[in-house]
Design a protein around this motif. Structure first.
Motif, PDB file in Angstrom:
ATOM      1  N   TRP A 149     -27.225 -39.641 -44.588  1.00 25.41           N
ATOM      2  CA  TRP A 149     -26.440 -39.080 -43.492  1.00 25.41           C
ATOM      3  C   TRP A 149     -26.930 -39.658 -42.175  1.00 25.41           C
ATOM      4  O   TRP A 149     -27.977 -40.307 -42.106  1.00 25.41           O
ATOM      5  CB  TRP A 149     -26.477 -37.546 -43.464  1.00 25.41           C
ATOM      6  CG  TRP A 149     -27.774 -36.912 -43.035  1.00 25.41           C
ATOM      7  CD1 TRP A 149     -28.188 -36.640 -41.761  1.00 25.41           C
ATOM      8  CD2 TRP A 149     -28.824 -36.457 -43.899  1.00 25.41           C
ATOM      9  NE1 TRP A 149     -29.431 -36.055 -41.773  1.00 25.41           N
ATOM     10  CE2 TRP A 149     -29.836 -35.909 -43.074  1.00 25.41           C
ATOM     11  CE3 TRP A 149     -29.006 -36.435 -45.281  1.00 25.41           C
ATOM     12  CZ2 TRP A 149     -31.016 -35.377 -43.589  1.00 25.41           C
ATOM     13  CZ3 TRP A 149     -30.179 -35.898 -45.793  1.00 25.41           C
ATOM     14  CH2 TRP A 149     -31.160 -35.379 -44.951  1.00 25.41           C
ATOM     15  N   GLU A 151     -27.420 -38.440 -38.004  1.00 24.75           N
ATOM     16  CA  GLU A 151     -27.369 -37.284 -37.112  1.00 24.75           C
ATOM     17  C   GLU A 151     -27.602 -37.691 -35.658  1.00 24.75           C
ATOM     18  O   GLU A 151     -28.308 -38.668 -35.378  1.00 24.75           O
ATOM     19  CB  GLU A 151     -28.369 -36.211 -37.531  1.00 24.75           C
ATOM     20  CG  GLU A 151     -29.813 -36.623 -37.563  1.00 24.75           C
ATOM     21  CD  GLU A 151     -30.702 -35.510 -38.110  1.00 24.75           C
ATOM     22  OE1 GLU A 151     -31.272 -34.760 -37.290  1.00 24.75           O
ATOM     23  OE2 GLU A 151     -30.826 -35.395 -39.352  1.00 24.75           O
ATOM     24  N   VAL A 157     -28.940 -42.218 -32.494  1.00 24.02           N
ATOM     25  CA  VAL A 157     -28.606 -41.580 -33.764  1.00 24.02           C
ATOM     26  C   VAL A 157     -29.770 -41.815 -34.719  1.00 24.02           C
ATOM     27  O   VAL A 157     -30.480 -42.829 -34.611  1.00 24.02           O
ATOM     28  CB  VAL A 157     -27.298 -42.129 -34.381  1.00 24.02           C
ATOM     29  CG1 VAL A 157     -26.115 -41.831 -33.469  1.00 24.02           C
ATOM     30  CG2 VAL A 157     -27.396 -43.629 -34.670  1.00 24.02           C
ATOM     31  N   ASN A 165     -36.398 -43.307 -42.101  1.00 23.38           N
ATOM     32  CA  ASN A 165     -35.381 -42.952 -41.115  1.00 23.38           C
ATOM     33  C   ASN A 165     -35.395 -43.993 -39.999  1.00 23.38           C
ATOM     34  O   ASN A 165     -36.466 -44.455 -39.591  1.00 23.38           O
ATOM     35  CB  ASN A 165     -35.643 -41.563 -40.535  1.00 23.38           C
ATOM     36  CG  ASN A 165     -35.626 -40.489 -41.604  1.00 23.38           C
ATOM     37  OD1 ASN A 165     -35.022 -40.667 -42.662  1.00 23.38           O
ATOM     38  ND2 ASN A 165     -36.291 -39.379 -41.351  1.00 23.38           N
ATOM     39  N   MET A 172     -22.520 -41.365 -31.559  1.00 24.80           N
ATOM     40  CA  MET A 172     -22.054 -41.066 -32.918  1.00 24.80           C
ATOM     41  C   MET A 172     -20.717 -41.758 -33.200  1.00 24.80           C
ATOM     42  O   MET A 172     -20.505 -42.315 -34.275  1.00 24.80           O
ATOM     43  CB  MET A 172     -21.920 -39.555 -33.094  1.00 24.80           C
ATOM     44  CG  MET A 172     -23.242 -38.815 -33.179  1.00 24.80           C
ATOM     45  SD  MET A 172     -24.125 -39.116 -34.741  1.00 24.80           S
ATOM     46  CE  MET A 172     -23.225 -38.018 -35.850  1.00 24.80           C
ATOM     47  N   ARG A 186     -17.369 -37.787 -40.623  1.00 24.68           N
ATOM     48  CA  ARG A 186     -18.017 -36.983 -39.584  1.00 24.68           C
ATOM     49  C   ARG A 186     -17.594 -35.531 -39.773  1.00 24.68           C
ATOM     50  O   ARG A 186     -16.469 -35.152 -39.459  1.00 24.68           O
ATOM     51  CB  ARG A 186     -17.630 -37.498 -38.193  1.00 24.68           C
ATOM     52  CG  ARG A 186     -18.454 -36.853 -37.083  1.00 24.68           C
ATOM     53  CD  ARG A 186     -18.248 -37.560 -35.770  1.00 24.68           C
ATOM     54  NE  ARG A 186     -19.091 -36.991 -34.725  1.00 24.68           N
ATOM     55  CZ  ARG A 186     -19.121 -37.444 -33.474  1.00 24.68           C
ATOM     56  NH1 ARG A 186     -18.366 -38.465 -33.131  1.00 24.68           N
ATOM     57  NH2 ARG A 186     -19.912 -36.879 -32.580  1.00 24.68           N
ATOM     58  N   HIS A 188     -19.192 -32.878 -38.507  1.00 23.00           N
ATOM     59  CA  HIS A 188     -19.670 -32.048 -37.392  1.00 23.00           C
ATOM     60  C   HIS A 188     -19.913 -32.995 -36.230  1.00 23.00           C
ATOM     61  O   HIS A 188     -20.124 -34.199 -36.439  1.00 23.00           O
ATOM     62  CB  HIS A 188     -20.971 -31.345 -37.824  1.00 23.00           C
ATOM     63  CG  HIS A 188     -21.516 -30.365 -36.833  1.00 23.00           C
ATOM     64  ND1 HIS A 188     -22.306 -30.746 -35.763  1.00 23.00           N
ATOM     65  CD2 HIS A 188     -21.410 -29.016 -36.759  1.00 23.00           C
ATOM     66  CE1 HIS A 188     -22.661 -29.671 -35.086  1.00 23.00           C
ATOM     67  NE2 HIS A 188     -22.131 -28.606 -35.660  1.00 23.00           N
ATOM     68  N   SER A 190     -22.404 -33.501 -34.680  1.00 21.01           N
ATOM     69  CA  SER A 190     -23.753 -34.067 -34.742  1.00 21.01           C
ATOM     70  C   SER A 190     -24.089 -34.708 -36.078  1.00 21.01           C
ATOM     71  O   SER A 190     -25.220 -35.158 -36.277  1.00 21.01           O
ATOM     72  CB  SER A 190     -24.794 -32.979 -34.444  1.00 21.01           C
ATOM     73  OG  SER A 190     -24.630 -32.458 -33.143  1.00 21.01           O
ATOM     74  N   TYR A 191     -23.132 -34.778 -37.019  1.00 21.13           N
ATOM     75  CA  TYR A 191     -23.448 -35.297 -38.352  1.00 21.13           C
ATOM     76  C   TYR A 191     -22.330 -36.142 -38.949  1.00 21.13           C
ATOM     77  O   TYR A 191     -21.148 -35.780 -38.891  1.00 21.13           O
ATOM     78  CB  TYR A 191     -23.747 -34.150 -39.326  1.00 21.13           C
ATOM     79  CG  TYR A 191     -25.030 -33.419 -39.046  1.00 21.13           C
ATOM     80  CD1 TYR A 191     -26.247 -33.897 -39.525  1.00 21.13           C
ATOM     81  CD2 TYR A 191     -25.023 -32.250 -38.295  1.00 21.13           C
ATOM     82  CE1 TYR A 191     -27.431 -33.222 -39.261  1.00 21.13           C
ATOM     83  CE2 TYR A 191     -26.201 -31.574 -38.012  1.00 21.13           C
ATOM     84  CZ  TYR A 191     -27.408 -32.070 -38.507  1.00 21.13           C
ATOM     85  OH  TYR A 191     -28.584 -31.406 -38.231  1.00 21.13           O
ATOM     86  N   ILE A 193     -21.776 -37.859 -42.800  1.00 21.66           N
ATOM     87  CA  ILE A 193     -22.374 -37.828 -44.134  1.00 21.66           C
ATOM     88  C   ILE A 193     -21.783 -38.909 -45.029  1.00 21.66           C
ATOM     89  O   ILE A 193     -20.660 -39.383 -44.817  1.00 21.66           O
ATOM     90  CB  ILE A 193     -22.187 -36.459 -44.811  1.00 21.66           C
ATOM     91  CG1 ILE A 193     -20.695 -36.181 -45.046  1.00 21.66           C
ATOM     92  CG2 ILE A 193     -22.852 -35.347 -43.996  1.00 21.66           C
ATOM     93  CD1 ILE A 193     -20.417 -35.131 -46.091  1.00 21.66           C
ATOM     94  N   LYS A 211     -31.300 -30.852 -47.755  1.00 27.14           N
ATOM     95  CA  LYS A 211     -30.950 -30.703 -46.342  1.00 27.14           C
ATOM     96  C   LYS A 211     -29.590 -30.021 -46.253  1.00 27.14           C
ATOM     97  O   LYS A 211     -28.601 -30.500 -46.810  1.00 27.14           O
ATOM     98  CB  LYS A 211     -30.899 -32.071 -45.659  1.00 27.14           C
ATOM     99  CG  LYS A 211     -30.249 -32.084 -44.277  1.00 27.14           C
ATOM    100  CD  LYS A 211     -31.153 -31.523 -43.206  1.00 27.14           C
ATOM    101  CE  LYS A 211     -30.538 -31.750 -41.819  1.00 27.14           C
ATOM    102  NZ  LYS A 211     -31.389 -31.227 -40.738  1.00 27.14           N
ATOM    103  N   ILE A 213     -26.470 -29.247 -44.107  1.00 26.43           N
ATOM    104  CA  ILE A 213     -25.809 -29.827 -42.937  1.00 26.43           C
ATOM    105  C   ILE A 213     -24.555 -29.012 -42.634  1.00 26.43           C
ATOM    106  O   ILE A 213     -23.711 -28.819 -43.514  1.00 26.43           O
ATOM    107  CB  ILE A 213     -25.446 -31.299 -43.197  1.00 26.43           C
ATOM    108  CG1 ILE A 213     -26.713 -32.106 -43.502  1.00 26.43           C
ATOM    109  CG2 ILE A 213     -24.695 -31.895 -42.010  1.00 26.43           C
ATOM    110  CD1 ILE A 213     -26.457 -33.536 -43.918  1.00 26.43           C
TER     111      ILE A 213
END
Length: 231
Positions: A149, A151, A157, A165, A172, A186, A188, A190-191, A193, A211, A213
């Protein structure tokens, strides 16, 4: 013949004009724009499609290394300086070459040959499954299929993969555009996936590698449809 789209960032009028003439005479290069101000240059270049940047190190307000640390696009860079002490630090930024002033046309042409060779190799190795990002000021090639994912992290990001990571300077929206793959959604603000990595989900969260999300309400129906289509 493929040409490299170039930008010049050089505060010295004499050296800037010299570079402009050398670029103009080289059939492998096309000058997009020439800048005397590094701050102005950074803003415009980050919003452009430039393959190669000629960058002076010793400039007022923002020097060349500060410029490189804020450069968001993946362009080759040829550093120009009258001081050889900057060479080692320049190559830590993975630059293509370092030109020491005053340089000859032959030395300039040699630097362009390096840039063209590097460009050809990148085209040969480029596939739909690969994504080149800048992490810790260096270019890194990621396998998109391995991304779990992405974030949001302020102006950056964070890209989550099994190995490590990666922190990448990007919005984003811009990073989602670069992925160009239907399996990246997308869910969210902020995310983003990878649908193939989803282990379980409900209407509030999806779960990948322990995790949780969050899912935006507006994405619930779309996510249901997409996950039911994943093999």
């Amino acid at each position: 013949m493929r040409t490299l789209q170039c930008a010049i960032v050089e505060d010295s009028h004499v050296h800037r004009v010299l570079l402009e003439r050398l670029v103009d005479k080289n059939v492998q290069l096309k000058l997009v724009k020439s800048f005397a101000n590094s701050t102005e240059a950074l803003k415009e270049i980050n919003d452009s499609k430039v393959d190669l940047i000629f960058l002076d190190i010793e400039m007022p307000i923002m020097n060349g290394f500060q410029f490189l640390s804020q450069l968001q696009i993946l362009a080759q860079v040829i550093i120009i300086s009258q001081n050889p002490k900057y060479a080692l630090e320049a190559f830590e930024f993975n630059v293509t070459d370092f030109l020491l002033k005053p340089y000859t046309k032959d030395r300039f042409d040699m630097a362009i040959s390096k840039a063209m060779e590097k460009h050809k190799k990148s085209l040969l190795s480029k596939t739909d499954s690969k994504l080149v990002v800048k992490h810790n000021l260096k270019q890194v090639e990621l396998n998109k299929d391995s991304i779990h994912w992405v974030e949001a992290l302020g102006d950056y990001v964070k890209v989550i993969t099994p190995e490590k990571n990666y922190i990448v300077l990007s919005t984003m929206s811009a990073f989602h555009e670069r992925l160009k793959d239907d399996k990246f959604v997308r869910i969210h603000k902020s995310y983003i996936i990878n649908l193939n990595m989803v282990e379980r989900y409900n209407h509030e969260f999806i779960e990948i590698k322990d995790k949780k999300i969050p899912i935006s309400r507006t994405k619930n129906l779309e996510l249901d449809r997409l996950l039911n289509c994943v093999d």
